[in-house]
Design a protein around this motif. Sequence first.
Motif, PDB file in Angstrom:
ATOM      1  N   ILE A 232       0.842  -1.205   0.000  1.00 15.39           N
ATOM      2  CA  ILE A 232       0.000   0.000   0.000  1.00 15.39           C
ATOM      3  C   ILE A 232       0.873   1.250   0.000  1.00 15.39           C
ATOM      4  O   ILE A 232       0.613   2.214  -0.740  1.00 15.39           O
ATOM      5  CB  ILE A 232      -0.940  -0.009   1.218  1.00 15.39           C
ATOM      6  N   ILE A 233       1.900   1.246   0.827  1.00 10.27           N
ATOM      7  CA  ILE A 233       2.820   2.397   0.900  1.00 10.27           C
ATOM      8  C   ILE A 233       3.500   2.630  -0.441  1.00 10.27           C
ATOM      9  O   ILE A 233       3.622   3.766  -0.909  1.00 10.27           O
ATOM     10  CB  ILE A 233       3.865   2.171   2.009  1.00 10.27           C
ATOM     11  N   THR A 234       3.933   1.546  -1.080  1.00  5.37           N
ATOM     12  CA  THR A 234       4.603   1.651  -2.377  1.00  5.37           C
ATOM     13  C   THR A 234       3.684   2.280  -3.424  1.00  5.37           C
ATOM     14  O   THR A 234       4.089   3.173  -4.186  1.00  5.37           O
ATOM     15  CB  THR A 234       5.060   0.262  -2.854  1.00  5.37           C
ATOM     16  N   CYS A 235       2.432   1.825  -3.464  1.00  6.16           N
ATOM     17  CA  CYS A 235       1.462   2.386  -4.426  1.00  6.16           C
ATOM     18  C   CYS A 235       1.193   3.860  -4.137  1.00  6.16           C
ATOM     19  O   CYS A 235       1.129   4.691  -5.056  1.00  6.16           O
ATOM     20  CB  CYS A 235       0.160   1.594  -4.373  1.00  6.16           C
ATOM     21  N   TYR A 236       1.050   4.201  -2.855  1.00  5.35           N
ATOM     22  CA  TYR A 236       0.773   5.589  -2.478  1.00  5.35           C
ATOM     23  C   TYR A 236       1.921   6.505  -2.889  1.00  5.35           C
ATOM     24  O   TYR A 236       1.689   7.589  -3.474  1.00  5.35           O
ATOM     25  CB  TYR A 236       0.548   5.688  -0.974  1.00  5.35           C
ATOM     26  N   LEU A 237       3.151   6.098  -2.630  1.00  6.82           N
ATOM     27  CA  LEU A 237       4.301   6.936  -2.957  1.00  6.82           C
ATOM     28  C   LEU A 237       4.451   7.098  -4.465  1.00  6.82           C
ATOM     29  O   LEU A 237       4.850   8.174  -4.939  1.00  6.82           O
ATOM     30  CB  LEU A 237       5.576   6.337  -2.357  1.00  6.82           C
ATOM     31  N   SER A 238       4.136   6.062  -5.213  1.00 11.62           N
ATOM     32  CA  SER A 238       4.194   6.161  -6.675  1.00 11.62           C
ATOM     33  C   SER A 238       3.192   7.183  -7.187  1.00 11.62           C
ATOM     34  O   SER A 238       3.494   7.991  -8.071  1.00 11.62           O
ATOM     35  CB  SER A 238       3.920   4.794  -7.308  1.00 11.62           C
ATOM     36  N   LEU A 239       1.978   7.185  -6.614  1.00 15.43           N
ATOM     37  CA  LEU A 239       0.961   8.156  -7.015  1.00 15.43           C
ATOM     38  C   LEU A 239       1.324   9.564  -6.570  1.00 15.43           C
ATOM     39  O   LEU A 239       1.165  10.533  -7.327  1.00 15.43           O
ATOM     40  CB  LEU A 239      -0.399   7.757  -6.427  1.00 15.43           C
ATOM     41  N   ARG A 240       1.839   9.673  -5.351  1.00 18.19           N
ATOM     42  CA  ARG A 240       2.156  11.000  -4.810  1.00 18.19           C
ATOM     43  C   ARG A 240       3.252  11.695  -5.605  1.00 18.19           C
ATOM     44  O   ARG A 240       3.170  12.892  -5.889  1.00 18.19           O
ATOM     45  CB  ARG A 240       2.590  10.869  -3.344  1.00 18.19           C
ATOM     46  N   PHE A 241       4.280  10.947  -5.985  1.00 16.61           N
ATOM     47  CA  PHE A 241       5.409  11.545  -6.707  1.00 16.61           C
ATOM     48  C   PHE A 241       5.275  11.399  -8.216  1.00 16.61           C
ATOM     49  O   PHE A 241       6.200  11.733  -8.961  1.00 16.61           O
ATOM     50  CB  PHE A 241       6.719  10.932  -6.212  1.00 16.61           C
ATOM     51  N   ARG A 242       4.111  10.874  -8.644  1.00 22.56           N
ATOM     52  CA  ARG A 242       3.776  10.790 -10.062  1.00 22.56           C
ATOM     53  C   ARG A 242       4.878  10.130 -10.882  1.00 22.56           C
ATOM     54  O   ARG A 242       5.298  10.625 -11.937  1.00 22.56           O
ATOM     55  CB  ARG A 242       3.487  12.183 -10.614  1.00 22.56           C
ATOM     56  N   ARG A 243       5.322   8.993 -10.368  1.00 24.50           N
ATOM     57  CA  ARG A 243       6.303   8.228 -11.124  1.00 24.50           C
ATOM     58  C   ARG A 243       5.839   6.777 -11.177  1.00 24.50           C
ATOM     59  O   ARG A 243       5.314   6.247 -10.204  1.00 24.50           O
ATOM     60  CB  ARG A 243       7.690   8.329 -10.508  1.00 24.50           C
ATOM     61  N   LEU A 244       6.021   6.188 -12.345  1.00 23.10           N
ATOM     62  CA  LEU A 244       5.603   4.811 -12.504  1.00 23.10           C
ATOM     63  C   LEU A 244       6.513   3.893 -11.682  1.00 23.10           C
ATOM     64  O   LEU A 244       7.737   4.047 -11.704  1.00 23.10           O
ATOM     65  CB  LEU A 244       5.663   4.411 -13.977  1.00 23.10           C
ATOM     66  N   PRO A 245       5.931   2.967 -10.958  1.00 26.90           N
ATOM     67  CA  PRO A 245       6.763   2.023 -10.214  1.00 26.90           C
ATOM     68  C   PRO A 245       7.489   1.088 -11.167  1.00 26.90           C
ATOM     69  O   PRO A 245       7.073   0.887 -12.311  1.00 26.90           O
ATOM     70  CB  PRO A 245       5.747   1.261  -9.354  1.00 26.90           C
ATOM     71  N   SER A 246       8.578   0.519 -10.707  1.00 30.17           N
ATOM     72  CA  SER A 246       9.344  -0.406 -11.528  1.00 30.17           C
ATOM     73  C   SER A 246       8.550  -1.704 -11.734  1.00 30.17           C
ATOM     74  O   SER A 246       7.580  -1.982 -11.038  1.00 30.17           O
ATOM     75  CB  SER A 246      10.675  -0.728 -10.852  1.00 30.17           C
ATOM     76  N   PHE A 247       9.001  -2.479 -12.696  1.00 28.71           N
ATOM     77  CA  PHE A 247       8.344  -3.763 -12.970  1.00 28.71           C
ATOM     78  C   PHE A 247       8.377  -4.656 -11.733  1.00 28.71           C
ATOM     79  O   PHE A 247       7.404  -5.358 -11.432  1.00 28.71           O
ATOM     80  CB  PHE A 247       9.038  -4.461 -14.138  1.00 28.71           C
ATOM     81  N   THR A 248       9.481  -4.621 -10.992  1.00 27.07           N
ATOM     82  CA  THR A 248       9.614  -5.445  -9.783  1.00 27.07           C
ATOM     83  C   THR A 248       8.555  -5.075  -8.756  1.00 27.07           C
ATOM     84  O   THR A 248       7.942  -5.947  -8.126  1.00 27.07           O
ATOM     85  CB  THR A 248      11.013  -5.268  -9.160  1.00 27.07           C
ATOM     86  N   ILE A 249       8.322  -3.777  -8.570  1.00 17.73           N
ATOM     87  CA  ILE A 249       7.330  -3.325  -7.592  1.00 17.73           C
ATOM     88  C   ILE A 249       5.921  -3.699  -8.043  1.00 17.73           C
ATOM     89  O   ILE A 249       5.103  -4.167  -7.242  1.00 17.73           O
ATOM     90  CB  ILE A 249       7.454  -1.805  -7.369  1.00 17.73           C
ATOM     91  N   ILE A 250       5.619  -3.501  -9.333  1.00 14.06           N
ATOM     92  CA  ILE A 250       4.300  -3.874  -9.847  1.00 14.06           C
ATOM     93  C   ILE A 250       4.055  -5.367  -9.645  1.00 14.06           C
ATOM     94  O   ILE A 250       2.985  -5.792  -9.181  1.00 14.06           O
ATOM     95  CB  ILE A 250       4.176  -3.505 -11.335  1.00 14.06           C
ATOM     96  N   LEU A 251       5.057  -6.169  -9.969  1.00 13.91           N
ATOM     97  CA  LEU A 251       4.941  -7.618  -9.809  1.00 13.91           C
ATOM     98  C   LEU A 251       4.734  -7.977  -8.339  1.00 13.91           C
ATOM     99  O   LEU A 251       3.926  -8.861  -8.016  1.00 13.91           O
ATOM    100  CB  LEU A 251       6.188  -8.306 -10.358  1.00 13.91           C
ATOM    101  N   SER A 252       5.437  -7.274  -7.438  1.00 15.68           N
ATOM    102  CA  SER A 252       5.306  -7.547  -6.005  1.00 15.68           C
ATOM    103  C   SER A 252       3.890  -7.259  -5.512  1.00 15.68           C
ATOM    104  O   SER A 252       3.326  -8.020  -4.723  1.00 15.68           O
ATOM    105  CB  SER A 252       6.312  -6.702  -5.217  1.00 15.68           C
ATOM    106  N   VAL A 253       3.310  -6.159  -5.983  1.00 17.34           N
ATOM    107  CA  VAL A 253       1.948  -5.805  -5.567  1.00 17.34           C
ATOM    108  C   VAL A 253       0.946  -6.839  -6.089  1.00 17.34           C
ATOM    109  O   VAL A 253       0.029  -7.257  -5.374  1.00 17.34           O
ATOM    110  CB  VAL A 253       1.583  -4.397  -6.067  1.00 17.34           C
ATOM    111  N   VAL A 254       1.128  -7.273  -7.337  1.00 11.68           N
ATOM    112  CA  VAL A 254       0.252  -8.303  -7.903  1.00 11.68           C
ATOM    113  C   VAL A 254       0.359  -9.598  -7.103  1.00 11.68           C
ATOM    114  O   VAL A 254      -0.650 -10.249  -6.787  1.00 11.68           O
ATOM    115  CB  VAL A 254       0.594  -8.555  -9.384  1.00 11.68           C
ATOM    116  N   ILE A 255       1.576  -9.969  -6.746  1.00 12.87           N
ATOM    117  CA  ILE A 255       1.797 -11.178  -5.944  1.00 12.87           C
ATOM    118  C   ILE A 255       1.113 -11.048  -4.585  1.00 12.87           C
ATOM    119  O   ILE A 255       0.513 -12.002  -4.078  1.00 12.87           O
ATOM    120  CB  ILE A 255       3.311 -11.449  -5.787  1.00 12.87           C
TER     121      ILE A 255
END
Length: 299
Positions: free
Chosen positions: A114-137
């Motif tokens: 949740i924190i990772t997704c929030y920070l990505s939205l707040r700083f308007r930067r796309l998360p890395s593939f590793t982070i996206i995969l981690s959230v999906v997992i």
Amino acid sequence: MQNSRVLGIALVLIGATLWGVSGTVAQFLFQEKGFSTEWLTVIRLLVAGVVLLSLAHLKEGTKVWAVWRSKNGAMSIILFGILGMLAVQYTYFAAIEHGNAATATILQYLAPAIITCYLSLRFRRLPSFTIILSVVIAIIGTFLLVTGGNLQSLSISGWAVFWGIASAFALSFYTLQPLRLLADWGAKIVVGWGMLIGGVTFSFIHPPWQVQGEWTLSSVAAVLFVIIFGTIIAFYFYLESTTYIAASKVSLLASVEPLSATFLSILWFHIPFGLAEWIGTILILATITTLSIVKDDRK
């Protein structure tokens, strides 16, 4: 240097394990002794807050009170106490009361995603593939944990799922909101005031003298364990470990908490944990590990 590192690792492992064990002890109080989430929350916060502030006062002196005179300090500490400390304590205990300590603790550990997704939205930067995969997992792991792999039903109650996920959001706020306060005043003062404010606030909803539950020798021991070992000592050990090893490593090692809660729940309460639940648990823990490593690499 090596001895200090070993000491730091030992401290965080003991502290996180005590947190996990205290969740299972709380389950014993709720489900076998009839104690309420509200009472255990308020008494834990009040007693632990007073103890931590007393320890801070011995070391820091009048600095304990200076936070109230700082610009925006009072409002920030009040928000942290109510929306952070109180919220995370109550939602976690409510998830245990409606489910069990194992699933409550594992669901709470969705907070890094949740924190990772929030920070990505707040700083308007796309998360890395590793982070996206981690959230999906993490999402897949949560699905397996709460359904047991069966689309037709939940393996735990809907309220347990609700409070568990609410606890993850509360933990996210608890982690992010007080960063400036921690930098200015230190963890003992901030967490001590947060606990005391949360406890005093919740006293208006559920006064600490309104006790529900069966008082026996075992229930007294359980309450004392939750307050002393599961709150004061666990927090102190966790905090102290950051003086010996990096905070990113501390958060990674703290993933022993859901494991200790799971194993103890299975042994003590014979919680049914099938293959799907174990796979879900492993996937969520894998997310914690991956996000901790990614955070560490970016430093």
